[in-house]
Motif scaffolding. Structure first.
Motif, PDB file in Angstrom:
ATOM      1  N   TRP A 185      -8.850   2.658   3.962  1.00 29.96           N
ATOM      2  CA  TRP A 185      -8.589   1.325   3.411  1.00 29.96           C
ATOM      3  C   TRP A 185      -8.638   0.252   4.480  1.00 29.96           C
ATOM      4  O   TRP A 185      -8.458   0.491   5.661  1.00 29.96           O
ATOM      5  CB  TRP A 185      -7.256   1.310   2.684  1.00 29.96           C
ATOM      6  N   LEU A 186      -8.910  -0.980   3.985  1.00 26.87           N
ATOM      7  CA  LEU A 186      -9.048  -2.151   4.852  1.00 26.87           C
ATOM      8  C   LEU A 186      -8.056  -3.253   4.505  1.00 26.87           C
ATOM      9  O   LEU A 186      -7.763  -4.103   5.341  1.00 26.87           O
ATOM     10  CB  LEU A 186     -10.469  -2.721   4.736  1.00 26.87           C
ATOM     11  N   GLY A 187      -7.590  -3.272   3.271  1.00 32.35           N
ATOM     12  CA  GLY A 187      -6.836  -4.419   2.761  1.00 32.35           C
ATOM     13  C   GLY A 187      -5.339  -4.331   2.910  1.00 32.35           C
ATOM     14  O   GLY A 187      -4.814  -3.900   3.946  1.00 32.35           O
ATOM     15  N   ASP A 188      -4.618  -4.701   1.853  1.00 35.25           N
ATOM     16  CA  ASP A 188      -3.163  -4.818   1.879  1.00 35.25           C
ATOM     17  C   ASP A 188      -2.492  -3.445   1.821  1.00 35.25           C
ATOM     18  O   ASP A 188      -2.793  -2.625   0.950  1.00 35.25           O
ATOM     19  CB  ASP A 188      -2.702  -5.672   0.685  1.00 35.25           C
ATOM     20  N   LYS A 189      -1.573  -3.208   2.738  1.00 35.73           N
ATOM     21  CA  LYS A 189      -0.908  -1.905   2.842  1.00 35.73           C
ATOM     22  C   LYS A 189      -0.066  -1.588   1.614  1.00 35.73           C
ATOM     23  O   LYS A 189      -0.151  -0.483   1.057  1.00 35.73           O
ATOM     24  CB  LYS A 189      -0.041  -1.866   4.098  1.00 35.73           C
ATOM     25  N   GLU A 190       0.772  -2.531   1.180  1.00 34.55           N
ATOM     26  CA  GLU A 190       1.644  -2.279   0.039  1.00 34.55           C
ATOM     27  C   GLU A 190       0.836  -2.008  -1.222  1.00 34.55           C
ATOM     28  O   GLU A 190       1.160  -1.119  -2.012  1.00 34.55           O
ATOM     29  CB  GLU A 190       2.585  -3.464  -0.169  1.00 34.55           C
ATOM     30  N   VAL A 219      -2.079   4.598  -4.344  1.00 35.56           N
ATOM     31  CA  VAL A 219      -2.037   6.029  -4.032  1.00 35.56           C
ATOM     32  C   VAL A 219      -0.935   6.718  -4.836  1.00 35.56           C
ATOM     33  O   VAL A 219      -1.130   7.805  -5.388  1.00 35.56           O
ATOM     34  CB  VAL A 219      -1.820   6.250  -2.519  1.00 35.56           C
ATOM     35  N   SER A 220       0.224   6.085  -4.918  1.00 35.74           N
ATOM     36  CA  SER A 220       1.359   6.692  -5.625  1.00 35.74           C
ATOM     37  C   SER A 220       1.105   6.836  -7.116  1.00 35.74           C
ATOM     38  O   SER A 220       1.656   7.730  -7.767  1.00 35.74           O
ATOM     39  CB  SER A 220       2.625   5.863  -5.386  1.00 35.74           C
ATOM     40  N   LYS A 221       0.263   5.957  -7.674  1.00 36.82           N
ATOM     41  CA  LYS A 221      -0.009   5.985  -9.114  1.00 36.82           C
ATOM     42  C   LYS A 221      -1.222   6.830  -9.476  1.00 36.82           C
ATOM     43  O   LYS A 221      -1.509   7.027 -10.663  1.00 36.82           O
ATOM     44  CB  LYS A 221      -0.209   4.557  -9.623  1.00 36.82           C
ATOM     45  N   CYS A 222      -1.959   7.324  -8.484  1.00 41.79           N
ATOM     46  CA  CYS A 222      -3.178   8.086  -8.759  1.00 41.79           C
ATOM     47  C   CYS A 222      -2.829   9.545  -9.043  1.00 41.79           C
ATOM     48  O   CYS A 222      -2.362  10.260  -8.140  1.00 41.79           O
ATOM     49  CB  CYS A 222      -4.136   7.994  -7.572  1.00 41.79           C
TER      50      CYS A 222
END
Length: 346
Positions: free
Chosen positions: A220-225, A231-234
């Motif tokens: 990833w490149l963008g916003d961490k949160e 990731v948690s919802k996948c």
């Protein structure tokens, strides 16, 4: 034929490095000699001259504005590329072209035509300083955005310069449209240079598997949160170890070879990166695209539509049907290779 590639500076971006590697490798496979042209930002203003004088007085030999190279990426860059001497002005770039005795220059890929980048290079990525004797080809450059940002004066200069090009292309439909609407030139849609090669080509340089257990690779490149929430919802991540790499992280990045291995051997991939998506497709991985609007979405939209995976635009977790996609990727690759061959033979 001796060909110079004018693209992003080789720094710490996997996509930026591998797109130049792929373009160089393909051009060399056609019997050409290739050199990466080291055009760095203009250093002509008074303040920069003062800074250089101060650094010189402090014992620093050269003020280098190139992005720092990661220790783990440097061996690949040094091994795979021949890089020219530095040019930090349009005048020195013009002289560099003559010194290298180039037959042609290929401009691209990546966002080298994005105005906030290009204005620091005197429009040299549009060929304004290139000697008229050198053949010029634009291969898959991107404007980065769907809107036109250049001034009318800059637009006129670019239009005149592109008239000397043997062929013009972009990797996004929006780019093709911008070229036609504002620069009044025809342009072809071509694949990103990384797609000129196959998964088999990249497997030859990838490291052996680095993990013994199944894992999800998160690049990833963008916003961490925002990415952590994705990731948690996948549901596909359940029971998988998560290996996460952030391009902007402070920790040392893996080597090019290890990065390719992480993709090639992943059980699943989550990415907000254009090149993360490209390599997921090349290695036939199932993946989830998390939208990173700051990186521009039109390039992903063009890519997925062109290879027949556009359903992921509305359902990013949907599996890719590779029996269809593989054929579309091969067709896109062949079309783009033909574009390059014909452009350089004109």
């Amino acid at each position: 034929m001796k060909i110079g590639i004018l693209s992003l500076m080789l720094g710490r971006n996997y996509g930026g490095i591998l797109q130049q590697y792929a373009l160089k490798t393909y051009l060399e496979s056609q019997g050409n000699q290739v050199v990466i042209l080291n055009r760095q930002p203009d250093e002509s203003n008074f303040l920069k001259r003062i800074v250089r004088m101060i650094l010189k007085a402090a014992g620093v030999k050269r003020f280098n504005q190139a992005p720092r190279q990661e220790p783990n990426l440097r061996p690949f860059i040094q091994r795979e590329f021949r890089v020219s001497t530095l040019a930090s002005s349009s005048r020195s770039f013009k002289q560099l072209c003559k010194t290298e005795n180039l037959d042609a220059i290929v401009y691209g890929s990546d966002q080298v035509w994005r105005r906030e980048f290009e204005i620091h290079y005197g429009l040299d990525y549009f060929g304004v300083s290139t000697p008229a004797t050198i053949k010029q080809v634009a291969y898959a450059p991107s404007f980065g955005l769907d809107a036109w940002e250049y001034t009318s004066q800059e637009t006129d200069r670019i239009t005149q310069s592109l008239a000397r090009f043997a062929a013009i292309s972009s990797r996004e439909e929006s780019g093709v449209n911008l070229i036609k609407k504002y620069l009044h030139h025809d342009a072809s849609l071509v694949c990103d240079p990384t797609m000129l090669l196959t998964a088999e080509d990249y497997s030859k340089i990838a490291s052996k598997p680095l993990q013994s257990k199944p894992y999800c690779f998160v690049y990833w490149l963008g916003d961490k949160e925002s990415m952590n929430e994705a990731v948690s919802k996948c549901p596909m991540v359940k029971d998988l170890e998560v290996i996460s790499i952030n391009l902007r992280a402070d920790y040392p990045l893996p080597s090019i070879e290890d990065w390719l291995s992480y993709i090639a051997n992943a059980a699943y991939i989550i990415t907000d990166s254009f090149h993360g998506t490209v390599f997921s497709l090349l290695f036939h991985k199932q993946f989830y695209i998390h939208c990173n609007k700051s990186g521009g979405f039109s390039r992903l939209e063009t890519l997925l539509k062109r290879v027949g995976a556009e359903s992921k635009l509305n359902n990013p977790m949907e599996d890719v049907n590779y029996s269809t996609v593989n054929t579309r990727i091969d067709d896109f690759r062949n079309q783009s290779q033909t574009f390059l061959k014909q452009a350089l033979s004109r």
